[in-house]
Design an enzyme around this catalytic site. Sequence first.
Site, short mmCIF file in Angstrom:
data_model
loop_
_atom_site.label_atom_id
_atom_site.label_comp_id
_atom_site.label_asym_id
_atom_site.label_seq_id
_atom_site.Cartn_x
_atom_site.Cartn_y
_atom_site.Cartn_z
N LYS A 22 0.85 -1.21 0.00
CA LYS A 22 0.00 0.00 0.00
C LYS A 22 0.88 1.25 0.00
CE LYS A 22 -1.85 1.83 4.07
NZ LYS A 22 -1.47 3.21 4.16
N ASN A 23 1.85 1.25 0.90
CA ASN A 23 2.64 2.48 1.07
C ASN A 23 3.60 2.72 -0.09
OD1 ASN A 23 1.28 3.08 3.35
ND2 ASN A 23 2.90 2.47 4.78
N ARG A 93 -4.30 10.12 4.13
CA ARG A 93 -3.15 10.95 4.49
C ARG A 93 -2.19 11.09 3.31
NH1 ARG A 93 0.10 14.19 7.92
NH2 ARG A 93 2.24 13.49 7.76
N CYS A 117 -5.80 7.96 9.04
CA CYS A 117 -5.98 7.42 10.39
C CYS A 117 -5.74 8.50 11.44
CB CYS A 117 -4.96 6.31 10.66
SG CYS A 117 -5.24 4.81 9.74
N ARG A 124 -2.57 15.00 11.93
CA ARG A 124 -1.16 14.67 11.71
C ARG A 124 -0.50 15.85 10.98
NH1 ARG A 124 -1.88 8.69 9.47
NH2 ARG A 124 0.37 8.57 9.23
N LEU A 128 6.93 19.48 8.02
CA LEU A 128 8.19 19.13 7.37
C LEU A 128 8.08 19.32 5.86
CD1 LEU A 128 8.99 15.84 9.32
CD2 LEU A 128 10.18 18.02 9.54
N ASP A 308 3.59 0.23 12.49
CA ASP A 308 2.41 -0.40 11.87
C ASP A 308 2.25 -1.86 12.31
OD1 ASP A 308 1.83 1.94 10.59
OD2 ASP A 308 2.44 1.28 8.60
N ILE A 330 6.12 6.44 17.96
CA ILE A 330 5.86 7.29 16.78
C ILE A 330 4.51 8.02 16.89
CG2 ILE A 330 5.88 7.37 14.23
CD1 ILE A 330 8.29 5.72 14.67
N ARG A 401 -9.30 0.11 3.61
CA ARG A 401 -8.36 1.12 3.10
C ARG A 401 -7.01 0.50 2.79
NH1 ARG A 401 -7.08 5.06 7.23
NH2 ARG A 401 -5.49 5.48 5.69
C1 UD1 Z 1 4.08 6.55 6.87
C2 UD1 Z 1 3.23 5.39 6.48
C3 UD1 Z 1 2.50 4.84 7.71
C4 UD1 Z 1 3.49 4.55 8.84
C5 UD1 Z 1 4.39 5.74 9.10
C6 UD1 Z 1 5.49 5.45 10.11
C7 UD1 Z 1 2.58 5.96 4.22
C8 UD1 Z 1 1.47 6.36 3.32
N1 UD1 Z 1 2.25 5.84 5.52
O1 UD1 Z 1 3.18 7.57 7.34
O2 UD1 Z 1 1.82 3.64 7.33
O3 UD1 Z 1 2.75 4.28 10.01
O4 UD1 Z 1 5.02 6.18 7.88
O5 UD1 Z 1 6.26 4.40 9.67
O6 UD1 Z 1 3.68 5.71 3.78
N2 UD1 Z 1 5.59 14.24 11.35
C9 UD1 Z 1 5.74 15.56 11.68
N3 UD1 Z 1 5.66 16.48 10.67
C10 UD1 Z 1 5.45 16.13 9.36
C11 UD1 Z 1 5.31 14.77 9.05
C12 UD1 Z 1 5.38 13.84 10.08
O7 UD1 Z 1 5.91 15.91 12.84
O8 UD1 Z 1 5.40 17.02 8.51
C13 UD1 Z 1 5.65 13.23 12.43
C14 UD1 Z 1 4.37 12.40 12.58
O9 UD1 Z 1 3.39 13.05 13.37
C15 UD1 Z 1 4.90 11.15 13.24
C16 UD1 Z 1 6.30 11.01 12.64
O10 UD1 Z 1 6.62 12.28 12.09
O11 UD1 Z 1 5.03 11.34 14.64
C17 UD1 Z 1 6.40 9.98 11.58
O12 UD1 Z 1 5.37 10.15 10.67
P1 UD1 Z 1 5.59 9.88 9.14
O13 UD1 Z 1 6.76 9.02 8.91
O14 UD1 Z 1 5.53 11.17 8.43
O15 UD1 Z 1 4.31 9.07 8.83
P2 UD1 Z 1 3.67 9.06 7.46
O16 UD1 Z 1 4.73 9.30 6.45
O17 UD1 Z 1 2.46 9.92 7.47
#
Ligand code: UD1
Length: 421
Positions: A22-23, A93, A117, A124, A128, A308, A330, A401
């Site tokens: 999926k990712n 997301r 989610c 979320r 960044l 996950d 996380i 999903r």
């Molecule tokens: C991706 C995966 C998700 C997985 C997660 C962590 C996809 C579509 N989803 O989600 O399945 O659970 O990685 O392995 O690939 N954060 C910030 N600012 C930002 C972005 C993120 O503070 O701009 C924080 C988030 O709140 C979280 C951490 O960074 O605490 C990691 O999140 P992130 O790796 O960004 O998760 P996703 O990429 O959304």
Amino acid sequence: MAKFIINGGKPLKGEINVSGSKNAALKIFPAALLTGDTIEISNVPEIEDVFRAQEMLSFLGHEVKKIKSGSFEIKSGKSKCFDLPANLVNKFRASIMFVGPMLASYGKVKFSHPGGCVIGAGTRPIDLFLSGFKKMGVKVKISGKNYFLNVSKLKGMNFFFSKVSVTATESLMMTACLASGETILKNCAMEPEIVALANYLNDCGAKIEGAGTPIIKIKGVKKIKGGKYKIIPDRIETGTFAMLAAAIGGDEILIKNCNPNHLEAVWALFDKIGVNYSLGKNEVKIKRSKKLLACDITTHEYPGFATDLQSPYTVLMTQAYGSSLIHETIYDRRLLFTDMLTQMGADIIMADPHRVVVNGPTKLYGRKLVSPDLRAGVSLIIAALIAKGKTEIDNIYQIDRGYEKLDKRLRNLGADIKRID
Ligand code: UD1
């Protein structure tokens, strides 16, 4: 709302296929915006989030055609609209992944805060992404939940991620492909899906080095060509099925079409807790263990233990002997689902929003539950399959999903699971 009805307590056995990731798939559809040529993608999981990504691409003027099951052809087109539709953005997301390629191709984009989610405090964040785009010369205006971004020419830059983020790494990496000059990204996430995306883009003419390490260098190019791409197997699905097999496998469960190399953290843990498993090149065999032992985990970015996989592991620990501390580093709302496991009979103490202690083994009993999010939802299915009696799981859109025809695949293993639409 659709729901699953599960009658638990039956040992499972047989074979189960792992779908495409999926990712990984969710990044290839936005990456299609970077090229004016045609792309062919195979091993695409047919799941709700992917349908939403396809709808987004079609809305943006591209033609998405299904060639056969799991294979799609994307013919590029020109978008006349630069607003990502809120009804799609709110649903997943990964819609944020369309923003960078829109800037690279059209120089502007408008969108609302992405959904998905609810597993972190509040919504979320996307700070960044925005900081990285700004460094590339993008002007960002924010009004309430709406973002207006525009740029005349993206420029290469140096960027340090203050937090390791999978999608932010992928987004800036993709966007930088069409920026002028060199971009250096530091403290990057290292997930296999990032490496797969970089390999695909490099095949299409991008110049990306270092994906899979903390430093990624991208030399901007004038054009990204079309190409063919096979989605890598879903490592989270593989790990989830492995936990399921360890918890309730009968004689043997064979997990097929996966890449065991992407789950070393899980196999190291299985060695400690006594799971009887063997790894092949593209498959994993799991036999029922006599006794599972409790073991603590701390979730971590790749190659550590994936967040996950925290929820299926927590369910597995309800069947292990001893106490295990589950430390979710996380997302701070990802342990809230354990309340439902407690309702099913598990002995779980919440120490704080990031930590629970699971005391096992305990018997679980069927209950009426609501799936709170994708990964917790699938873990409730595992709990329901272990449990005595009938469980109803509502709000299964959250499970659809991310998991293709999960009920059918589980029935092939002998599970008593029925979908009510
Ligand atoms: C991706 C995966 C998700 C997985 C997660 C962590 C996809 C579509 N989803 O989600 O399945 O659970 O990685 O392995 O690939 N954060 C910030 N600012 C930002 C972005 C993120 O503070 O701009 C924080 C988030 O709140 C979280 C951490 O960074 O605490 C990691 O999140 P992130 O790796 O960004 O998760 P996703 O990429 O959304």
